[in-house]
Write a protein that holds these residues in place. Structure first.
Motif, mmCIF file in Angstrom:
data_model
loop_
_atom_site.group_PDB
_atom_site.id
_atom_site.type_symbol
_atom_site.label_atom_id
_atom_site.label_comp_id
_atom_site.label_asym_id
_atom_site.label_seq_id
_atom_site.Cartn_x
_atom_site.Cartn_y
_atom_site.Cartn_z
ATOM 1 N N LEU A 587 -6.858 4.187 -0.379
ATOM 2 C CA LEU A 587 -7.978 4.664 -1.181
ATOM 3 C C LEU A 587 -8.740 5.728 -0.409
ATOM 4 O O LEU A 587 -9.276 5.444 0.671
ATOM 5 N N PRO A 588 -8.800 6.966 -0.920
ATOM 6 C CA PRO A 588 -9.580 8.000 -0.244
ATOM 7 C C PRO A 588 -11.085 7.775 -0.481
ATOM 8 O O PRO A 588 -11.525 7.650 -1.624
ATOM 9 N N ILE A 589 -11.830 7.708 0.604
ATOM 10 C CA ILE A 589 -13.287 7.577 0.506
ATOM 11 C C ILE A 589 -13.917 8.948 0.309
ATOM 12 O O ILE A 589 -14.824 9.130 -0.495
ATOM 13 N N ASN A 590 -13.420 9.914 1.057
ATOM 14 C CA ASN A 590 -13.798 11.317 0.888
ATOM 15 C C ASN A 590 -12.655 12.155 1.451
ATOM 16 O O ASN A 590 -11.586 11.622 1.747
ATOM 17 N N GLU A 591 -12.862 13.443 1.599
ATOM 18 C CA GLU A 591 -11.774 14.305 2.056
ATOM 19 C C GLU A 591 -11.387 14.054 3.504
ATOM 20 O O GLU A 591 -10.350 14.534 3.969
ATOM 21 N N HIS A 592 -12.183 13.292 4.245
ATOM 22 C CA HIS A 592 -11.903 13.050 5.661
ATOM 23 C C HIS A 592 -11.489 11.616 5.970
ATOM 24 O O HIS A 592 -11.029 11.345 7.078
ATOM 25 N N LEU A 593 -11.659 10.692 5.027
ATOM 26 C CA LEU A 593 -11.511 9.277 5.351
ATOM 27 C C LEU A 593 -10.732 8.544 4.265
ATOM 28 O O LEU A 593 -11.017 8.690 3.080
ATOM 29 N N ASP A 594 -9.728 7.735 4.692
ATOM 30 C CA ASP A 594 -8.953 6.888 3.784
ATOM 31 C C ASP A 594 -8.971 5.454 4.295
ATOM 32 O O ASP A 594 -8.935 5.208 5.516
ATOM 33 N N LEU A 595 -8.990 4.510 3.375
ATOM 34 C CA LEU A 595 -8.753 3.110 3.689
ATOM 35 C C LEU A 595 -7.360 2.746 3.191
ATOM 36 O O LEU A 595 -6.916 3.240 2.148
ATOM 37 N N PHE A 596 -6.664 1.887 3.918
ATOM 38 C CA PHE A 596 -5.323 1.493 3.481
ATOM 39 C C PHE A 596 -5.044 0.052 3.872
ATOM 40 O O PHE A 596 -5.718 -0.528 4.741
ATOM 41 N N GLY A 597 -4.054 -0.519 3.239
ATOM 42 C CA GLY A 597 -3.645 -1.876 3.540
ATOM 43 C C GLY A 597 -2.286 -2.175 2.947
ATOM 44 O O GLY A 597 -1.809 -1.472 2.042
ATOM 45 N N ARG A 598 -1.655 -3.239 3.426
ATOM 46 C CA ARG A 598 -0.326 -3.606 2.933
ATOM 47 C C ARG A 598 -0.047 -5.072 3.255
ATOM 48 O O ARG A 598 -0.682 -5.668 4.155
ATOM 49 N N ILE A 599 0.898 -5.634 2.538
ATOM 50 C CA ILE A 599 1.435 -6.962 2.825
ATOM 51 C C ILE A 599 2.935 -6.812 2.981
ATOM 52 O O ILE A 599 3.628 -6.382 2.051
ATOM 53 N N GLU A 600 3.454 -7.134 4.147
ATOM 54 C CA GLU A 600 4.883 -7.065 4.420
ATOM 55 C C GLU A 600 5.519 -8.432 4.193
ATOM 56 O O GLU A 600 4.872 -9.470 4.331
ATOM 57 N N ASN A 601 6.807 -8.430 3.859
ATOM 58 C CA ASN A 601 7.537 -9.671 3.564
ATOM 59 C C ASN A 601 6.724 -10.521 2.592
ATOM 60 O O ASN A 601 6.360 -11.670 2.875
ATOM 61 N N LEU A 602 6.451 -9.935 1.461
ATOM 62 C CA LEU A 602 5.538 -10.510 0.473
ATOM 63 C C LEU A 602 5.910 -11.937 0.082
ATOM 64 O O LEU A 602 5.034 -12.788 -0.128
ATOM 65 N N THR A 603 7.187 -12.237 -0.045
ATOM 66 C CA THR A 603 7.635 -13.567 -0.480
ATOM 67 C C THR A 603 7.864 -14.524 0.681
ATOM 68 O O THR A 603 8.370 -15.633 0.483
ATOM 69 N N ASP A 604 7.518 -14.107 1.907
ATOM 70 C CA ASP A 604 7.682 -14.940 3.102
ATOM 71 C C ASP A 604 9.134 -15.395 3.269
ATOM 72 O O ASP A 604 9.428 -16.551 3.549
ATOM 73 N N GLU A 605 10.044 -14.440 3.121
ATOM 74 C CA GLU A 605 11.480 -14.711 3.218
ATOM 75 C C GLU A 605 11.848 -15.194 4.618
ATOM 76 O O GLU A 605 11.404 -14.647 5.635
#
Length: 628
Positions: A587-605
């Motif tokens: 998510l861009p907060i402004n032209e200089h700053l972004d927030l990001f996130g992720r979940i890896e191995n979503l199903t806990d394989e």
């Protein structure tokens, strides 16, 4: 396969709206960077003019994948599977089209980074992160005509990014993991300097799948690159890289029931590399000369080493020249020469070797057709000379549909360990390969619409393997446990399918599927006809990114599906197939700053890619990225 069918159907329906115009390959009157690669000819050349299968990943895609784990980016490429012995930072091997991991030539900013002190050579990708990277190029298939030793399975070139300003990234997540990266630079008229650095730490997972003790990883890294114009057409350039890491590892229990167990062992790895050179550019002739050094030191500690330490250090120095001579409008000669000095230091002392080489590739690059052929000669200080040949061509059938084909030979010189260690054999010869592939392609991987289908076959011979004593060989007379010798043959056949499309203004999707059958072809061998260890026959990666109308929020996902394989050359123990998914958001907060996130191995394989070694379960990460 049904997922690949659904995606291919969606991409097919999008074709009428996706007609790729010639202007799509240019940006501000220059060729798009992701359409240029050096892995084919040794000099910058358009990938859509080559008869060889080449894939390029740019900085925007690297950033979109998120995180320091380079394997999550590389698995998007066709023909490639990965085996990691534990969590991030652990020994990580790449297999291109079923070739041994040591048969992949790896360069970072033009520096060859293979650890020449390792028994079979090769590069451990556990020591490489995405920090500071701006571009990845992969050529699949043998190409020793241009690159010499190690280029049997392919050539992988990674390039640091140049920035004019400041970029920073920090993330925190599962297992108390932190990754921080900073890249800053300044670019002016005739000069440019970029520096980058980072720190990664994690409590990790137990390297032993049966263990409970977490094995952590810490790494500091720094790098930089600079260039300055010292005369019209003449540029001086320099690059450097440094990494230092500590990895907790588990040891082997030699008591029943045997296997990997929790131990307090750990290793420290230090990598240093640098290259300085001059580049000359003119209307008819380009030259790039340089001198590089790569040095890797490993130190092992803990009770598995009898309370002492085990040390190895390998160093390679290389003087090289690459050139491109545009003889006529459509005719170009790519050529080069180099000399390499390598040495290793172990508890048994120091050993050295050298190799001198020269190559030439003559090509005709017309508006609709291209054809190139080349030859290389290498002279090694220990076993003499080797000739290598290769050729490739492509033809535009209609619009942007083109057919392409290539033949390439590869070789890998024996490592100094295989020649001079306590198991060494001074009579061992280079491994050799012949690679054939042919395909049809529309567009390019980073264009609005892409389709590629490539079939391949590679035959390898003189593969170096370990033979046990006693077997009648005079090398066993000194009481040794065994020795290295040329006894192996292998064959890999298969095909690669790539799909990609800008499905709409807001959505992009792509997929890469590989089928490869890599088998032991050594006549009379106990394992003749078996699959090579850890070579799954099927591998599929699918990804999609959608930019929502909500404040520029980007949502993305990746699916990785890999079939089963065998953990040993005898195919006695099977590794089950697996499927893992990742969901991402930024998510861009402004032209200089972004927030990001992720979940890896979503199903806990729950799965293994190396028998007895653990893999990470479901993991979440959040971070921030800044640009100034």
């Amino acid at each position: 396969m049904k997922y690949l069918f659904l995606l291919s159907s969606a991409l097919a329906f999008s074709v009428p709206a996706m007609a790729q115009e010639a202007g799509e390959v240019t940006v501000a009157d220059r060729v798009r960077d992701t359409l240029i690669a050096v892995v084919g000819t040794g000099s910058a050349a358009r990938v859509d003019l080559s008869g060889q299968p080449i894939s390029v990943i740019g900085r925007e895609e690297i950033d979109a994948v998120q995180g320091p784990d380079i394997t999550r980016v590389l698995e998007r490429l066709p023909g490639l599977t990965i085996a990691r012995a534990g969590g991030i930072g652990s020994q990580t091997s790449l297999f291109v089209r079923g070739a041994n991991s040591q048969q992949l030539l790896v360069m970072v900013d033009g520096i060859r980074v293979a650890d020449v002190a390792a028994p079979s050579g090769g590069y451990d990708f556990g020591n490489l992160t995405t920090g500071g990277l701006g571009k990845i190029e992969l050529l699949r298939g043998s190409n020793s005509v241009i690159w010499g030793s190690d280029a049997i399975g392919g050539v992988l070139a990674l390039t640091s990014r140049d920035v004019n300003g400041l970029e920073a990234r920090a993330e925190y997540g599962a297992r108390d993991s932190f990754d921080g990266q900073v890249t800053g630079g300044v670019t002016g008229n005739g000069y440019g300097v970029t520096l980058n650095g980072g720190y990664l730490r994690t409590d990790g997972i137990s390297q032993a799948a049966s263990g409970t003790e977490r094995d952590g990883f810490r790494q500091w890294r720094a790098g930089g690159r600079a260039h300055v114009d010292i005369a019209p057409g003449l540029t001086a350039n320099i690059v450097g890289r440094y990494t230092h890491g500590k990895l907790d590892i588990d040891g082997f229990d030699f008591n029943p029931p045997f296997g990997l167990i929790d131990t307090p062992d750990y290793q420290k790895t230090r990598e240093i590399g640098g290259r300085a050179g001059l580049a000359w550019t003119s209307e008819a002739l380009d030259l790039n000369a340089g001198y590089q050094i790569s040095d890797t030191r490993r130190r092992y500690f803990g009770p598995s080493y009898f309370g002492d330490t085990a040390n190895t250090q390998g160093q390679t120095r290389r003087a090289e020249l690459f050139g491109a001579w545009r003889i006529m409008q459509d005719i170009r000669l790519d050529f080069g020469a180099d000399h390499e000095w390598s040495r290793i230091d172990t508890s048994g002392g120091r050993n050295k070797a050298g190799i001198s080489s020269g190559h030439a590739l003559l090509g005709w690059y017309g508006d609709r057709a291209t054809l190139a052929g080349g030859v290389r000669y290498d002279d090694h200080s220990r076993f003499g000379g080797q000739w290598t040949f290769g050729a490739n061509g492509s033809f535009i059938v209609v619009d942007q549909w083109r057919v392409r084909a290539s033949y390439g030979e590869g070789f890998k010189v024996p490592t100094l360990y295989q020649l001079f260690s306590e198991y060494g054999n001074p009579l061992v010869n280079p491994e050799r390969s012949r690679n054939y592939d042919a395909g049809i392609e529309y567009g390019d991987r980073n264009g609005p619409l892409h389709f590629a289908l490539t079939g391949f076959r590679r035959d390898s011979r003189n593969l170096i393997d370990f033979a046990f004593c006693p077997d009648g060989n005079v090398l066993c007379n000194d009481g040794r446990f065994g020795y290295y010798q040329n006894i192996g043959r292998a064959r890999a056949t298969g095909f690669e399918l790539e799909l990609g499309a800008q499905v709409s203004e807001r959505m992009r999707a792509q997929a890469a599927y590989t089928y490869v059958k890599a088998t032991n072809r050594t006549a009379g061998d106990f394992n003749e006809g078996t699959d090579l260890a850890r070579r799954p026959r099927h591998a599929l990666t699918m990804s999609a990114d959608w930019t929502s109308p909500l404040a520029g929020l980007v949502l993305g996902g990746d699916l990785r599906m890999v079939s089963g394989s065998y953990s040993s050359a005898g195919n006695f123990s099977a590794l089950k197939g697996y499927a893992t998914g990742t969901v991402r958001a930024s998510l861009p907060i402004n032209e200089h700053l972004d927030l990001f996130g992720r979940i890896e191995n979503l199903t806990d394989e729950k799965y293994e890619v190396v028998s007895g070694y653990g893999v990470a379960g479901r993991s979440g990460f959040v971070g921030v990225r800044a640009r100034l």
